[in-house]
Design a protein around this motif. Structure first.
Motif, short mmCIF file in Angstrom:
data_model
loop_
_atom_site.label_atom_id
_atom_site.label_comp_id
_atom_site.label_asym_id
_atom_site.label_seq_id
_atom_site.Cartn_x
_atom_site.Cartn_y
_atom_site.Cartn_z
N LEU A 188 0.60 -1.29 0.22
CA LEU A 188 -0.21 0.10 0.37
C LEU A 188 0.92 1.25 0.24
CD1 LEU A 188 -3.26 0.40 0.27
CD2 LEU A 188 -2.88 0.59 2.90
N ILE B 224 9.94 -4.45 -10.88
CA ILE B 224 9.35 -5.78 -10.24
C ILE B 224 10.00 -6.98 -10.15
CG2 ILE B 224 7.14 -6.75 -11.79
CD1 ILE B 224 6.36 -4.41 -12.80
N ALA C 117 3.66 -6.47 -7.67
CA ALA C 117 4.24 -5.98 -9.16
C ALA C 117 3.98 -4.73 -9.59
CB ALA C 117 4.17 -6.59 -10.17
N VAL C 118 2.05 -4.59 -9.20
CA VAL C 118 2.08 -3.05 -9.07
C VAL C 118 2.33 -2.11 -7.77
CG1 VAL C 118 -0.35 -1.37 -9.48
CG2 VAL C 118 -0.08 -3.99 -9.43
N ASN D 16 7.88 3.77 -11.12
CA ASN D 16 7.52 3.79 -12.27
C ASN D 16 8.47 2.87 -12.60
OD1 ASN D 16 5.76 4.69 -11.32
ND2 ASN D 16 5.30 7.08 -12.27
N PHE E 70 1.33 2.75 -2.75
CA PHE E 70 0.13 3.69 -3.68
C PHE E 70 0.19 5.12 -2.63
CE2 PHE E 70 -0.45 -0.76 -4.24
CZ PHE E 70 0.08 -1.21 -6.50
N VAL F 149 1.11 -11.89 -6.14
CA VAL F 149 1.71 -11.73 -6.84
C VAL F 149 1.53 -10.97 -8.34
CG1 VAL F 149 3.17 -12.75 -9.03
CG2 VAL F 149 2.52 -13.70 -7.06
N VAL F 150 0.41 -10.68 -8.41
CA VAL F 150 -0.27 -9.16 -9.41
C VAL F 150 0.69 -7.77 -8.77
CG1 VAL F 150 -1.84 -8.01 -11.02
CG2 VAL F 150 -1.05 -10.52 -11.27
N LEU F 151 -0.16 -7.97 -7.39
CA LEU F 151 -0.44 -6.61 -6.55
C LEU F 151 0.87 -6.07 -6.32
CD1 LEU F 151 -2.99 -6.85 -3.78
CD2 LEU F 151 -3.41 -5.30 -5.62
N TYR G 257 6.84 -1.58 -9.04
CA TYR G 257 6.12 -0.52 -10.13
C TYR G 257 6.04 0.63 -9.52
CZ TYR G 257 5.41 1.66 -14.45
OH TYR G 257 5.55 2.48 -15.49
N ALA G 258 5.03 1.01 -9.10
CA ALA G 258 4.59 2.17 -8.28
C ALA G 258 5.74 3.30 -7.81
CB ALA G 258 3.06 2.05 -7.71
#
Lengths: 155, 496
Positions: free
Chosen positions: B46, B411, B398-399, B406, B49, B394-396, B402-403
């Protein structure tokens, strides 16, 4: 002193690998500034890698005093069961795919394949769950949190 | 005084902050409860983000998740016999037997009320103790910060792992990861190998997502086929007589929880286990024996782990040393927002301190509301199969990786750290010290070098300084005592 009295499969070999890795780290840390001074940039890396060398040797020594488990599981079975190997391979492919096809497509594909493989409820269920998850992720992160998601170089 | 009250009430009167705190607490209960998801993992993902948000908004969400998550872990421990978080391990011992007797609702109700009591006591302790400690900590020099950093890493390694050597190894590995990049004092390259990506260093959030998120996903693959147990839940509101009867125990357990939580490097899990042990030793005639559904065995750990939340903020806000893994991540969040946790935080930005106090109080009140409602829907949601959760983690991850900057390379790094974390976890290493090492490593490095420059680069003088100043002496002795207590001879003596 270890609180676990039994050796796990491959634990001794892992401890040897840690000693070698720590030694490599120490030599790399030494190459930063050697023993030129007490406040150079290489001092803390050398201290940290030195602690790694000493503690990994202690870990290795500790493995000799512990009993071998009665279980006949091999190191490969314990550390790399087929499920982990396959999943990790899909994850690696996913990481490779993101820069090419972008986050949305790569993640959607990854979720579909991974859920299909792990859940085994058929392709339709996997497709529905992955699609719903991707919509939710896109809405939450792109729209609500305004996070820039990776785009692909191919499109 | 009026000013302080104003800061305290910020999140109570601002509708968006109120909503974010409620949302955080609600989400935290579910994140903490779903086996395979942890508060540490959720907060670490979190953070990446929220760094573009206003600091109050980010803190409102994170505090809510922290408070809700610590509590949520206990719910699955009671319902499914699977602690949703390490701090709920002791809860399962008596909580699950109660659920099997058909008293799951009553157990959840009682733990909710007592968790709120514990949480509020922890927040009170934070409000009273932190300003006093901060005033004292202003006297700390580079030497003391260096010692505190080392103690923080070693404490986590000592208390949470299988062996001291493994804890020390993990902590040192973290320090090494934290050293990657250009040396901030001399701009010398450290482990960069000519890579532009490595020159900026490895963001600790990336390491955190890998070690906590991806590694946990790989470990959870082992349990992917396990089917959840279904429980029936009746009345949730606890009987007043029970609340009154166990209130004294709740107060005592809160005291233990707050104290343990305030020790750098400990946290809710150790607090809960110690409070359980204390309750077991001091309760003379439990209605039901411990381990078979004793309410005392349920209340003590749940009260202690929630009070440890407030306690964990004390060293973080006053010394810049995290109380546990989640506060380690919150330290990172504060750095991202341009703030520097430490004694000056309370004098330079008192509004932030009192905002956290007010927000934690609010989160505890939301906990009471969400804890006593929606149990039936809750039981359905926590039955979400791991086969869906693991790929989603895993997807979360990765986001999240990256975030932060950027940068798609991050990742791959997070996934690589995940594999390393998986291997370490399989052989009994804790990944908590690794993350503390990544965060505290640069702090130890810069403070060590300042202290050494202060001692004219003379080792003898440096060592003399460590014992000739009162605060340094106390910290040096504490460090020495910690190291001596880990000697095999001493451990054997204690066991005998």
């Amino acid at each position: 002193m270890e609180t676990n009295h039994y050796l796990r499969p491959g634990e001794q070999a892992f401890a040897v690998a840690l000693v070698l890795l720590s030694g490599l780290f120490f030599s790399e840390a030494y190459s930063i500034s050697g023993f030129k001074g007490l406040t150079t940039g290489g001092v803390m890396p050398m201290l940290a890698s030195g602690v790694m060398v000493v503690s990994s040797l202690a870990i290795l020594a500790g493995t000799f005093s512990r009993l071998r488990s009665a279980e006949t599981q091999t190191t490969i079975d314990y550390l790399f069961p087929l499920r982990v190997v396959l999943f990790a391979s899909v994850v690696a492919l996913y990481a490779v795919a993101i820069p090419y096809v972008g986050f949305i497509l790569a993640s959607g594909g990854f979720l579909f394949v991974a859920i299909l493989g792990l859940w085994r409820k058929g392709p339709l269920w996997s497709l529905v769950i992955s699609a719903v998850s991707m919509v939710a992720i896109y809405f939450l992160f792109r729209i609500v949190f305004q996070v820039v998601l990776p785009v692909g170089s191919l499109w | 005084m009026i000013e302080t009250l104003g800061y305290l009430a910020i999140s109570w009167v601002d509708p968006s902050l109120l909503l974010l705190t409620a949302l955080g607490t609600f989400a935290g209960i579910y994140v903490g409860a779903i086996p395979g998801l942890s508060v540490t993992m959720a907060v670490s993902i979190l953070i990446s983000f929220t760094f573009k948000w206003d600091v109050n908004e980010a803190l409102a969400l994170i505090c809510g998740i922290f408070v809700g998550g610590v509590y949520g872990g206990g719910r699955t421990a009671i319902l499914l016999n699977i602690p949703g978080a390490p701090s709920a391990i002791a809860t399962a011992i008596d909580g699950y037997p109660l659920a099997k007797k058909g008293q799951a609702g009553e157990a959840i109700g009682l733990t909710t009320v007592m968790s709120v009591v514990g949480g509020l006591i922890g927040v009170c302790a934070l409000a009273v103790a932190a300003p006093l400690i901060a005033e004292f900590a202003i006297k700390f020099t580079s030497r003391e910060y260096m010692l505190l950093g080392v103690i923080g890493i070693l404490l986590v390694g000592t208390l949470s792992g299988e062996s001291f050597a493994k804890g020390a190894f993990a902590g040192a590995l973290g320090v090494m990861i934290g050293m990657v990049g250009l040396d901030p004092m001399t701009a010398e390259s450290r482990f960069t190998y000519g890579s532009i990506n490595l020159m900026g260093g490895i963001p600790f959030v990336v390491a955190m997502i890998g070690f906590f998120g991806v590694a946990e996903a790989l470990v959870q693959l082992e349990h992917v086929a396990k089917l959840p147990i279904k429980q029936s839940v009746a009345r949730v509101t606890p009987a007043w007589s029970d609340v009154r009867r166990y209130f004294k125990l709740a107060i005592k357990s809160s005291g233990i929880g707050t104290l343990i939580g305030a020790l750098p490097g400990t946290g809710g899990d150790i607090a809960a286990l110690l409070a359980y042990d204390h309750a077991k030793r001091t309760t003379k005639d439990p209605e039901v024996p411990f381990g078979e559904g004793a309410k005392e065995g349920l209340i003590a750990p749940e009260t202690a782990n929630n009070s440890a939340v407030g306690g964990a903020f004390v060293p973080m806000l006053t010394l810049g040393i995290p109380g546990d893994a989640v506060t380690a991540i919150i330290i990172g969040a504060l750095f991202i927002h341009g703030l520097k946790p430490g004694p000056l935080l309370l004098t330079d930005t008192p509004h932030l301190f009192w905002f956290i106090v007010g927000n934690l109080t609010l989160a505890n009140l939301f906990l009471l509301v969400f804890g006593l409602t929606g149990i039936r829907i809750f039981t359905k949601i926590v039955e979400c199969p791991r086969a869906i959760l693991i790929p989603l983690i895993v997807v979360l991850s990765a986001v999240g990786a990256y975030a932060i900057q950027n940068n798609p390379v991050h990742i791959s790094w997070a996934l690589g750290f995940g594999v390393a974390g998986y291997l370490l976890k399989r052989y009994g290493f804790q990944v908590g010290p690794v993350i503390l090492g990544v965060i505290l490593g640069p702090m130890i490095d810069s403070n060590y070098r300042r202290a050494m420059i202060g001692a004219q680069q003379n080792v003898g003088q440096f060592l003399y300084d460590l014992i000739s100043h009162p605060i340094s002496l106390v910290l040096s002795l504490a460090l020495l005592a910690m190291l001596i207590s880990q000697l095999p001879v001493i451990k054997e003596m204690r066991q005998n």
